[in-house]
Write an enzyme that holds these catalytic residues in place. Sequence first.
Site, mmCIF file in Angstrom:
data_model
loop_
_atom_site.group_PDB
_atom_site.id
_atom_site.type_symbol
_atom_site.label_atom_id
_atom_site.label_comp_id
_atom_site.label_asym_id
_atom_site.label_seq_id
_atom_site.Cartn_x
_atom_site.Cartn_y
_atom_site.Cartn_z
ATOM 1 N N HIS A 157 0.821 -1.211 0.000
ATOM 2 C CA HIS A 157 0.000 0.000 0.000
ATOM 3 C C HIS A 157 0.858 1.266 0.000
ATOM 4 O O HIS A 157 2.015 1.261 0.413
ATOM 5 C CB HIS A 157 -0.934 -0.005 1.194
ATOM 6 C CG HIS A 157 -2.020 -1.031 1.083
ATOM 7 N ND1 HIS A 157 -3.017 -1.152 2.021
ATOM 8 C CD2 HIS A 157 -2.270 -1.979 0.139
ATOM 9 C CE1 HIS A 157 -3.838 -2.126 1.663
ATOM 10 N NE2 HIS A 157 -3.396 -2.652 0.525
ATOM 11 N N GLU B 249 0.839 3.976 1.821
ATOM 12 C CA GLU B 249 1.344 4.442 3.112
ATOM 13 C C GLU B 249 2.614 3.682 3.503
ATOM 14 O O GLU B 249 3.596 4.283 3.961
ATOM 15 C CB GLU B 249 0.295 4.252 4.218
ATOM 16 C CG GLU B 249 -1.025 4.910 3.949
ATOM 17 C CD GLU B 249 -2.046 3.997 3.274
ATOM 18 O OE1 GLU B 249 -3.229 4.099 3.620
ATOM 19 O OE2 GLU B 249 -1.657 3.188 2.401
ATOM 20 N N CYS C 144 -5.838 1.256 5.637
ATOM 21 C CA CYS C 144 -6.339 -0.026 6.130
ATOM 22 C C CYS C 144 -5.744 -0.237 7.525
ATOM 23 O O CYS C 144 -4.869 0.514 7.964
ATOM 24 C CB CYS C 144 -5.956 -1.158 5.178
ATOM 25 S SG CYS C 144 -4.186 -1.547 5.180
ATOM 26 N N CYS D 2 -1.841 -0.692 7.553
ATOM 27 C CA CYS D 2 -1.138 0.570 7.296
ATOM 28 C C CYS D 2 -1.275 1.523 8.470
ATOM 29 O O CYS D 2 -0.320 2.212 8.834
ATOM 30 C CB CYS D 2 -1.646 1.218 6.016
ATOM 31 S SG CYS D 2 -1.100 0.355 4.521
#
Length: 179
Positions: A97, A99, A125, A128
């Site tokens: 992801h 992040e 999420c 993250c």
Amino acid sequence: MMAGEFQPQHFTRSKKIMSEPLSIPESQSRVSWDRYFMNIARVVSSRATCHRKFVGAVIVRDRTILSTGYNGSIRGLEHCSDVGHMMEDGHCVATIHAEMNAIIQAARNGVQIEGSTIYVTASPCWGCFKGLANSGVIRICYGEFYREERSFAVAKELGIDMVHVELPKGDSLTVPPVK
């Protein structure tokens, strides 16, 4: 003008001096810092290699960009946009992801991100969020809600600000297909 006083000059692309400086119309004010960095996160998202969701992240401290990230495959592996998705429970798990990639990019370059703000085009999420909390991010600005509600309660408990930065309606970033 007093002797020795600096007078800025305005140049065109051909470096000829313009008679009048460029100005912003009075009806259009400068964007806020939050909107500015979120707009940059949206541009960063255009580098994403999983076309299921284009997400970009920008880590900032003291109005200075420290790191960026977008969702994409593990370094050195083929992109899911080229070879297909690795699906589990309706989600592509081949990508890292945005992040996490921003945190990793900062770490690879020896950039400390403690006390920073992250601007991310979608709320993090759970995985993250945990990474952001443990890396010392103290403010998370997100553009759209993305499926994880428990992060908000835990953020409040930890003193991490979760801020929704609404982007203008109809202001969508056109992302070309990944080749």
